[in-house]
Design an enzyme around this catalytic site. Sequence first.
Site, short mmCIF file in Angstrom:
data_model
loop_
_atom_site.label_atom_id
_atom_site.label_comp_id
_atom_site.label_asym_id
_atom_site.label_seq_id
_atom_site.Cartn_x
_atom_site.Cartn_y
_atom_site.Cartn_z
N CYS A 74 -2.19 -9.72 -1.01
CA CYS A 74 -3.21 -8.66 -1.11
C CYS A 74 -4.48 -9.32 -0.40
CB CYS A 74 -3.37 -8.28 -2.58
SG CYS A 74 -4.78 -6.90 -2.62
N GLY A 75 -4.76 -8.71 0.62
CA GLY A 75 -6.11 -9.17 1.41
C GLY A 75 -7.21 -9.17 0.36
N HIS A 151 4.88 -4.70 6.27
CA HIS A 151 4.01 -3.08 6.84
C HIS A 151 4.73 -2.45 8.13
CE1 HIS A 151 0.28 -3.70 4.47
NE2 HIS A 151 0.70 -5.11 4.55
N GLU A 200 0.16 2.63 0.06
CA GLU A 200 0.33 1.02 -0.15
C GLU A 200 1.77 1.05 -1.13
OE1 GLU A 200 -2.06 -2.87 -1.90
OE2 GLU A 200 -3.04 -1.04 -1.49
#
Length: 272
Positions: A74-75, A151, A200
């Site tokens: 998780c950035g 992604h 997400e």
Amino acid sequence: MRVPFIKMHGLGNDFIVLDGRVQAVPPMTGALAAALADRHTGIGCDQLILLEPSSTADFRMRIFNADGSEVEACGNATRAVGVLHGAAARIETLGGELMATPADGGIAVDMGLPRFEWDQIPLAYPMDTHSMPVAWEELDQPTAVNVGNPHVIFFVPDTDALELDRLGPEIEHDPLFPQRVNVNAATVLSRTHIRLRVWERGVGLTRACGTGACATAIGAMRRGLVERSVTVSLPGGDLLIDWTAEGRIRMTGPAVESFRGTFDPATYGGAG
């Protein structure tokens, strides 16, 4: 036993942070994480972040989505714990080791090398990930990138006009993606600017997704749509994404602490 927590957010992507390096925390389960994440009966968050000691890095970060699933990266949370740590840090995650460093504009995170191979996304069967020969209604020919988590990115004329709340869960749970997938819908505004919305995995529509911004920028760069340094505008704000000459992804943006409190784990079915 009451357990201290810290509420933080990165561009509106919000977190409950439990710092197991300095305090006792209950054994984390998916059920407990989901109960704490509930915005009506819990504290409320997109992700619960558990910090633990690490034998290979400065500390370990575990990430639980709002549905209780534990995920790789998780950035935005990486920037948040970078702010909390207050200095440069090597952070162990399920998606690999990350480096967070204080920088102008907040925290810069070295997100490592993107992965494009079909079995590293992963997909259910071999396929060109540059332009995938698949479609869901008007969404077609996406690109896929793994930046510590999976992604899929669709480039569309107007991301705001897309029914991502309807199509997002369908794509997330498609059998093509055995570990489910984060769904990104992006509009390229210029050679240095992208507008992005993200469905997400395990959370739903979110105001910001750091790994989604990284994956989308890399996907656009890979297709030659933008330069190798680009601003990604999400509903919660902007992130700067660079793809360095060494092939590594660098994400820079803000994160802030909202408030602190305590909770009783027994209230949520955890060990008291």
